[in-house]
Design a protein around this motif. Structure first.
Motif, short mmCIF file in Angstrom:
data_model
loop_
_atom_site.label_atom_id
_atom_site.label_comp_id
_atom_site.label_asym_id
_atom_site.label_seq_id
_atom_site.Cartn_x
_atom_site.Cartn_y
_atom_site.Cartn_z
N THR A 78 46.48 44.88 -45.94
CA THR A 78 47.91 45.08 -45.68
C THR A 78 48.38 44.26 -44.49
N PHE A 82 51.13 41.39 -44.95
CA PHE A 82 52.49 41.78 -44.58
C PHE A 82 52.77 41.62 -43.09
N TRP A 142 45.16 48.09 -50.58
CA TRP A 142 46.51 47.61 -50.23
C TRP A 142 47.43 47.61 -51.44
N VAL A 168 55.38 49.82 -44.86
CA VAL A 168 55.57 48.67 -45.76
C VAL A 168 57.03 48.56 -46.17
#
Lengths: 566, 192, 132
Positions: A78, A82, A142, A168
């Motif tokens: 993740t 991101f 993820w 997220v």
């Protein structure tokens, strides 16, 4: 015009924390992204140690339980996608470069830009906070497939999972705001004379990436809300017992997830294009071909998503279709690679640090791309799916994109960003110290994957077929190489900090490049341009036969060779 | 701290003013957010025959009244834009507040609907249809609320005669919220 | 869109009111439609009219009729994307059973769905309690 700006006395907070200046916001994104990358790097160190030496107390962490292992792997993925690749490649370079390269004083919406960073920072804080709640951070991978992600009894992280979804989601909102700013800025705020085909490729790439992101993330945002309700309230969106469907999430996720690959790939390819043209001292080969290939890639990227789900029980007829589209999308990407190589053909190449990174990007990314063909074919994917072959494949794409792409960009624009030159010698040491271990990490993983090593296992002690001496040796090679690669990053950090304060002062245009950011002082003042430039030609007029010097800045009055040639 | 609008904001290479161009891109991104949700709903709706019976328990008259309210508020905001264009800030200010009032009525009717549905046992957990019902109308209601707040801020500017171009921008957004409702209404209330 | 071109410059309040009246008439039809009880007619009055209404709001209130053409293309492209999404998802999400599996979900009947007596404590029941 910028007089009023520069002479306005600003406090530290105004200047560096709540600034609306696009350069400062770019730096904020960059340093936050790099900080997150350190966390992601630490996580990978911990779980690679566990895989190579099962059951040991990892120095700096301790014993890795299965729960901790899941959480580490999930958050490594993740964070790297991101909170490192996206903020650094799109947001940091996009913010820094777009106004400078189009001859504007700032983004069109500076305060929305600041808000975008603040939401991003908040999302990072939520994610970091989720590591410290009871039971730790989310451990459902993820991709967050339900029911693993939807029900606390399966993922065992009742608090970590919703916090992960919220983080997220916030990150998506931040990039939507930032992306809309990028798109409108490039569309509307260009310097007079800068036509569509005069825009540097890197800006096209960043903006097309923002458009791809914007068009693909919507359904997943809706899906994330649904997942959050499943987690917190107990609705049944993804629960087949209530009439929902877990495959819906997989579709929503990959409908975003696959374009996302191109969202991070394109800015890196753009950075590489800029560097190659400058250090090959040649006009970029096939500007329009590159552009149209990117358009084709962007459109095709929306119809390939289900190749991630070949073994998820999807309709086999659809699997055929997605195999075909997946193989088709390699055509424009291959086209891009060939065009880049054509730029190098017959050029007098300077092997400076940025150019080394750019060339390494091409070489390593090719390996990633070629191994993708195996996985895109639905028949082969049945065997390879969820093995380390997949892991090695996407690391051979994402490491060149995120890490090599970032180093290419930072070494190239460092003089403009900080007004000092990076040390070339230590830059090259860092380059080789990163590239060589990188290959020694992932080539063993290809072999392990082909041998059938499954991805989502925290240790292979209980799998006699996989726990042989040969395979274990490969795991140890990968882990040791990883530690070497991480250690060499210290060279970069020291080089960067030292050069920032003690390095050689940079000239305005140290690389003799054409684009507009090299016409302002290094580092550029608030407001960027003392006098707004006018653009007369495309960005890649190097070694033009009619000129004495081998470059031709975009803002220098004179003929446009693209026109006179016709 | 004095914020100065950069020169970049006033440029317009495309010929479309920057604020309006940005709103179009916002709408493009909103279309896929609502679209993703509604497409997911539609997939299930066509699969599950029982959802028609579930939909029979919504209140189409309240929904229809809300459509009327939103259409009317859309008229007000376009009139506010028209007034702002001719420089009549007073009339523009008044119409913006009519629009906000329309949003307020919409939210009140929605609150009434939610209350009566929950009182009758049609909660978010009753079935996935109701989960979608509350998620979709809730997300839409959130957009209505955001629009109201932003309009309140813009109304203050309009009163002082500043940033009149923003009336058009928020107007486009408000019409979009209206259009989303135009599709939510048949999807959730009428089709049985 | 030829009509839109004619009214290119007509920004008078009267014209907006006229469009509003047409929209309200359409709304009335879409509410009356289902009461007739003919399924295909309901579909037309519900979704056909929604499309017309949305088109009118976009064209006249959002002024897409006088906006640069590519804004239309931009918005239509996102709609096209949703079509891709739908067709890509449909074979999987709309599948009630496969070769090696069947869904345990049983469609409730009309009777089971109606909550007749809220006093009995159906209120706030979790889904698990719903009849399968």
């Amino acid at each position: 015009m910028s007089e009023a700006h520069t002479h306005h006395e600003m406090s530290f907070w105004e200047k560096y924390v709540f600034s609306t200046d696009h350069k400062i916001i770019g730096f904020q994104y960059m340093f936050t992204g790099l900080f997150m990358a350190l966390i992601g790097g630490f996580f990978v160190y911990v779980f690679r140690m566990q895989l190579a030496f099962p059951g040991i107390d990892v120095p700096g962490f301790g014993h890795v339980s299965e729960l901790a292992y899941n959480s580490l792997v999930t958050n490594h993925g993740t964070i790297m996608i991101f909170w490192f690749a996206m903020p650094v490649l799109i947001a940091a370079f996009g913010n820094f470069l777009i106004p400078l390269m189009i001859g504007a004083d700032d983004m069109v919406f500076p305060r929305i830009n600041r808000l975008s960073y603040q939401i991003f920072l908040l999302s990072a804080l939520v994610l970091i906070a989720s590591f410290f709640v009871p039971n730790g951070g989310f451990g459902g991978s993820w991709t967050a497939y339900p029911p693993l992600s939807a029900e606390a009894q399966y993922n065992a992280t009742p608090l970590g999972a919703p916090m992960w979804v919220i983080a997220v989601g916030l990150e998506f909102v931040a990039f939507l705001l930032g992306g809309i700013n990028f798109i409108t800025t490039l569309m509307n705020a260009r310097a007079p004379g800068m036509k569509m085909y005069d825009i540097p490729i890197v800006l096209w790439m960043i903006v097309i990436a923002s458009i791809l992101f914007m068009c693909s993330v919507g359904p997943l945002l809706a899906g994330a809300i649904m997942l959050l309700f499943d987690q917190l309230i107990g609705t049944g969106f993804y629960n087949p017992a209530h009439g929902g469907d877990p495959l819906l999430w997989q579709h929503l996720f990959w409908f975003f997830g696959h374009p996302e690959v191109y969202v991070v790939l394109l800015p890196a390819m753009g950075i590489v294009a800029e560097i190659m043209a400058v250090f090959a001292r040649k006009k970029l080969f096939g500007y329009k071909t590159i552009l149209y290939s990117v358009f084709a890639t962007g459109i095709l990227s929306f119809v390939v998503w289900a190749h991630h789900q070949f073994i998820a029980g999807i309709d086999p007829r659809m699997a055929n279709l997605f195999t075909v589209t997946t193989l088709i999308i390699s055509v424009p990407i291959a086209e891009l690679c060939f065009v880049y190589i054509a730029t190098l053909y017959g050029a007098s190449i300077t092997f400076s640090t940025p150019m080394l990174w750019a060339l390494a990007f091409m070489a390593e990314f090719l390996i990633g791309g070629v191994t993708g063909i195996f996985l895109g074919a639905s028949g082969l994917d049945v065997y390879y799916h969820d093995t380390y072959f997949v892991v090695a494949h996407f690391h051979y794409t994402f490491v060149p994109i995120a890490i090599i792409g970032f180093y290419a960009g930072i070494t190239y624009w460092f003089p403009k960003m900080f007004g000092r030159m990076l040390n070339e010698y230590w830059g090259k040491v860092h380059f080789w110290g990163t590239i060589i271990p990188f290959n020694f990490i992932f080539i063993p993983l290809f072999i392990l994957g082909a041998a059938g090593q499954h991805r989502r296992i925290s240790g292979y002690v209980h799998f006699p077929d996989l726990y042989t001496q040969d395979l274990q040796n490969l795991r140890i090679i990968a882990t040791v190489s990883l530690i070497a690669m991480l250690a060499f990053q210290v060279v970069f950090i020291v080089n960067m900090v030292y050069s920032w304060f003690r390095g050689k002062k940079a000239e305005i245009n140290p690389w003799k490049a054409n684009t507009l950011e090299w016409t302002v002082p290094s580092p550029p003042p608030h407001g960027n341009f003392a006098e707004f430039p006018t653009v007369y030609r495309g960005p890649y007029e190097y070694s033009h036969p009619d000129r004495e010097v081998d470059y031709w800045p975009q803002n220098e009055p004179g003929p446009d060779p693209a026109k006179s040639r016709k | 701290m004095a914020f100065q609008v950069p020169v970049a904001t006033s440029r317009s290479s495309t010929g479309i003013p920057t604020s309006r161009l940005a709103v179009w891109w916002v709408l493009a991104s909103e279309i896929v957010i609502f679209g993703g949700l509604l497409m997911s709903y539609l997939l299930f709706r066509l699969l599950h025959t029982s959802w028609g019976y579930e939909a029979a328990h919504t209140n189409p008259y309240a929904g229809g009244f809300n459509t009327f309210v939103l259409l009317t508020s859309s008229l007000f905001v376009v009139l506010a834009h028209q007034a702002a264009e001719v420089g009549d800030t007073k009339r523009s200010f008044r119409y913006i507040w009519y629009t906000i009032a329309g949003g307020g009525v919409f939210m009140l009717v929605k609150a009434y609907e939610y209350t009566s549905e929950i009182m009758h046992g049609y909660t978010m957990l009753k079935s996935v249809f109701w989960s979608f019902y509350y998620t979709a109308t809730g997300l839409h209601g959130f957009h209505v609320l955001c629009g109201m707040v932003i309009m309140g801020i813009i109304a203050q500017d309009v009163k002082k005669g500043k940033n009149l171009h923003r009336v058009e921008a928020i107007g486009i957004y408000w019409h979009f919220v209206d259009v989303v409702w135009i599709f939510l209404f048949p999807l959730l209330y009428i089709a049985k | 869109m030829s009509e839109a071109a004619e009214h290119h410059d007509d920004h008078s309040p009267g014209r907006y009111v006229k469009i509003w009246v047409i929209l309200l008439v359409l709304l009335a039809v879409s509410i009356i439609g289902p009461t007739l009880g003919i399924k295909w007619l309901t579909l037309i009055t519900a979704f056909g009219i929604a499309l017309v209404k949305a088109g009118m709001v976009c064209a006249y209130f959002m002024h897409l009729n006088i906006e640069l053409k590519y804004i239309w293309y931009l918005l239509l492209a996102t709609l096209l994307l949703l079509l891709v999404l739908f067709t890509g998802f449909a074979p999987d999400v709309m599948k009630p059973s496969g070769q090696r599996w069947v869904s345990t979900y049983v469609e409730p009947t009309e009777e089971e769905i109606a909550v007749h007596h809220p006093e009995e404590g159906n209120e706030g029941d979790r889904i698990e309690a719903a009849p399968h």
